[in-house]
Design an enzyme around this catalytic site. Structure first.
Site, mmCIF file in Angstrom:
data_model
loop_
_atom_site.group_PDB
_atom_site.id
_atom_site.type_symbol
_atom_site.label_atom_id
_atom_site.label_comp_id
_atom_site.label_asym_id
_atom_site.label_seq_id
_atom_site.Cartn_x
_atom_site.Cartn_y
_atom_site.Cartn_z
ATOM 1 C CG HIS A 130 -3.437 -45.706 -11.445
ATOM 2 N ND1 HIS A 130 -2.193 -45.482 -11.986
ATOM 3 C CD2 HIS A 130 -3.359 -45.308 -10.157
ATOM 4 C CE1 HIS A 130 -1.399 -44.967 -11.057
ATOM 5 N NE2 HIS A 130 -2.084 -44.854 -9.932
ATOM 6 C CE LYS B 98 3.250 -39.541 -5.280
ATOM 7 N NZ LYS B 98 2.116 -40.282 -5.823
ATOM 8 N NE ARG C 150 -0.248 -49.557 -3.924
ATOM 9 C CZ ARG C 150 0.719 -48.730 -4.204
ATOM 10 N NH1 ARG C 150 1.285 -48.763 -5.355
ATOM 11 N NH2 ARG C 150 1.139 -47.863 -3.324
ATOM 12 C CB SER D 122 3.124 -44.648 -10.601
ATOM 13 O OG SER D 122 1.811 -44.779 -11.066
#
Length: 173
Positions: free
Chosen positions: A19, A43, A93, A131
């Protein structure tokens, strides 16, 4: 002169080195970068919104550029419009990120075609960091120091200890 504002949205639970890489690089592309810290109903956050806001503010304090940290709980495009953004900054990514981001960008363009989305590839060394993996590694007692700043590591270790899990400051993954 028009100020170019970009929005970099995320839950940042926790904020990773990946990040921070996107924030540093995104801040160079716009005059003002707004880090939008949000909730995501799909989440389960380890940290509260207030804790994540404080974490992001602390970590970006020394970075170059005009960077603001703002919370939001709305559609991204509504938030970007309120902030006066002309671009959304997103990090990629892997191919799976691209597929998800491609679909989301298409939906966002339908909502507001005046705001562009730009994608920044994560630094090769940081590409595997997510994360959700940082949280899982920490909960099972692994060392997350390679993936987060020292201060965020301390936050994660403290939270895992608070949850009564195996978290540790280092050693065994």
């Amino acid at each position: 002169m028009t100020i170019r504002t970009g929005v970099y949205p995320g839950t940042f639970d926790p904020l990773t080195l990946g990040h921070l890489d996107i924030i540093r690089r995104g801040a160079k592309l716009v005059d003002r970068l707004v880090i939008g810290v949000t909730t995501n109903p799909s989440k389960s956050p380890m940290f509260t919104l207030a804790e994540r806001m404080a974490m992001v503010q602390r970590e970006v304090a020394g970075l170059e550029g005009e960077i603001h940290v703002v919370s939001f709980d709305s559609l991204l495009m509504d938030f970007a419009e309120r902030e006066g953004a002309s671009v959304i900054v997103r990090g990629l990514r892997a191919v799976t990120d691209f597929e998800y981001e491609f679909q989301m960008t298409g939906m966002n363009q339908q909502l507001n075609n005046r705001i562009e989305t730009i994608f920044l590839m994560a630094d090769v060394a940081l590409q595997p960091i997510a994360s959700r993996w940082v949280k899982e590694i920490a909960i099972y007692g692994g060392d997350v120091r390679k993936f987060v700043s020292p201060a965020v590591n301390a936050d994660v270790v403290a939270r895992v200890a608070q949850l009564g899990r195996k978290g540790t400051t280092g050693g065994h993954a």
